[in-house]
Design a protein around this motif. Structure first.
Motif, PDB file in Angstrom:
ATOM      1  N   LEU A  52       0.816  -1.211   0.000  1.00  0.00           N
ATOM      2  CA  LEU A  52       0.000   0.000   0.000  1.00  0.00           C
ATOM      3  C   LEU A  52       0.852   1.264   0.000  1.00  0.00           C
ATOM      4  CD1 LEU A  52      -2.776  -1.078   2.523  1.00  0.00           C
ATOM      5  CD2 LEU A  52      -3.045  -0.744   0.061  1.00  0.00           C
ATOM      6  N   VAL A  57       2.122   3.002  -6.224  1.00  0.00           N
ATOM      7  CA  VAL A  57       0.697   2.833  -5.929  1.00  0.00           C
ATOM      8  C   VAL A  57       0.177   4.070  -5.218  1.00  0.00           C
ATOM      9  CG1 VAL A  57      -1.013   1.478  -4.654  1.00  0.00           C
ATOM     10  CG2 VAL A  57       0.915   0.320  -5.747  1.00  0.00           C
ATOM     11  N   PRO A  59      -2.910   4.889  -3.239  1.00  0.00           N
ATOM     12  CA  PRO A  59      -4.072   4.172  -2.711  1.00  0.00           C
ATOM     13  C   PRO A  59      -5.408   4.779  -3.119  1.00  0.00           C
ATOM     14  CG  PRO A  59      -2.388   4.352  -1.015  1.00  0.00           C
ATOM     15  CD  PRO A  59      -1.920   5.200  -2.178  1.00  0.00           C
ATOM     16  N   THR A  63      -6.184   1.458  -5.722  1.00  0.00           N
ATOM     17  CA  THR A  63      -6.646   0.346  -4.888  1.00  0.00           C
ATOM     18  C   THR A  63      -8.165   0.389  -4.793  1.00  0.00           C
ATOM     19  OG1 THR A  63      -6.631   1.528  -2.754  1.00  0.00           O
ATOM     20  CG2 THR A  63      -4.560   0.508  -3.469  1.00  0.00           C
ATOM     21  N   ARG A  78      -5.327  -4.175  -6.226  1.00  0.00           N
ATOM     22  CA  ARG A  78      -4.286  -3.137  -6.256  1.00  0.00           C
ATOM     23  C   ARG A  78      -3.627  -3.163  -7.617  1.00  0.00           C
ATOM     24  NH1 ARG A  78       1.728  -4.019  -4.450  1.00  0.00           N
ATOM     25  NH2 ARG A  78       1.332  -5.385  -6.201  1.00  0.00           N
ATOM     26  N   GLU A  80      -0.381  -1.663  -9.658  1.00  0.00           N
ATOM     27  CA  GLU A  80       0.905  -1.003  -9.455  1.00  0.00           C
ATOM     28  C   GLU A  80       1.429  -0.461 -10.779  1.00  0.00           C
ATOM     29  OE1 GLU A  80       5.372  -1.845  -7.618  1.00  0.00           O
ATOM     30  OE2 GLU A  80       3.910  -3.461  -7.753  1.00  0.00           O
TER      31      GLU A  80
END
Length: 311
Positions: A52, A57, A59, A63, A78, A80
């Motif tokens: 996270l 990433v 969030p 996500t 998720r 990336e």
């Protein structure tokens, strides 16, 4: 916030972006999936937190966390750097279209990020996930193996090659280990990690185990390293990274370093040690010569995307 419009969820389910505060709940979800599939949970809570917090990433946009009718985490995903997708659906919430919804979200988000390709790694024994990807036009392109070695007794030490000294990892070795591993992985790694991202997956983790992370030197130059983790709740050691500098390969340095890591694991009461490798490294025969065997395998599936360009 993430574009959640592609998620066509069953009645009672809600989706939102995940936050770092959700890491413990996501870890419980992932652990339930691993116990269902493999009979044990193997992913550490710090690994989810590192995912996270990865620089690749955001969030808020990369996500998604799906809560079930009682507010419990039912699934998460998720993405990336707009290309590598991970998803987990809790065993108690499967068969309701959550995996399909997460995959649609990931593809939409990847297009928004300008990516022309997306990939996901799935265990080969997760037949439902494999079938979902295959039906969506995903094709396999990399095989990954989880290897293990039994350590009923402490293995004997191996003599390093001439001119090579070996010792455990010490504070101050971080930058040299970072440069060595990133240089060594450059032949097949898609991009070079930043130091912060690299450290978040190994030396900066609470579970990093310096005593089981030997380094090799030629003079004052680090030429080999093994980085290990001591994951809580597991009765086995885990090697996160193995690297030897290009001009010192084929001298047996990796074999010496791995043997030292195995010896340290045994001294900690571990009777098994594991590591992952994949088909692009060409390292599987090395590990097999050391006595490691395949416990299970995963496959990376990918597909091309049509990027929607702004008018």
């Amino acid at each position: 916030m993430a574009d959640l419009s592609p998620l066509r969820l069953p009645a009672g389910y809600r989706s939102r972006a995940a936050t770092t505060a959700d890491a413990p709940a996501i870890h419980r979800l992932v652990s339930a999936c691993e116990r269902e599939l493999h009979g044990r949970a193997v992913t550490g809570a710090d690994a989810i937190a590192a995912d996270l917090a990865s620089p690749g990433v955001d969030p808020a946009s990369d996500t998604v966390l799906v809560d079930g009718p009682r507010g419990e985490p039912a699934a998460w995903g998720r993405l990336e750097r707009g290309r590598r997708f991970r998803a987990d659906v809790h065993p108690g919430h499967r068969g309701r279209g959550l995996g399909t919804a997460l995959l649609a979200w990931a593809e939409t988000r990847a297009r928004q990020a300008g990516s022309d390709r997306i990939a996901q790694t799935v265990p080969d024994d997760d037949r439902a996930a494999v079938a979902l990807l295959r039906a969506g036009g995903y094709l396999p392109f990399v095989t990954e193996w989880l290897l293990e070695i039994e350590l009923p007794t402490e293995p004997p030490a191996l003599r390093p090659p001439a001119g090579i000294t070996v010792r455990p990892f010490r504070p101050g070795d971080e930058q040299a280990a970072y440069r060595l591993t990133e240089d060594a992985f450059g032949a097949w790694q898609r991009r070079r990690l930043s130091y912060e991202e690299w450290a978040g997956h190994c030396v900066a983790r609470e579970t990093f185990d310096p005593a089981a992370s030997p380094v090799a030197f030629a003079g004052d130059q680090m030429v080999g390293v093994v980085l290990s983790l001591d994951l809580p709740g597991l009765d086995e050691g885990y090697v996160e990274r193995v690297a030897v500098r290009h001009d010192h390969r084929d001298r047996g340095i990796a074999r010496v370093l791995l043997r030292e890591a195995f010896r340290a694991c045994h001294r900690r009461g571990k009777r098994t040690c594991t590591l992952w490798t994949h088909s692009e490294t060409g390292a599987l025969p090395l590990y097999q010569r050391l006595g490691m065997t395949v416990r299970r395998s995963s496959t990376v599936y990918g597909r091309a995307l049509t990027v929607v360009r702004p008018a």
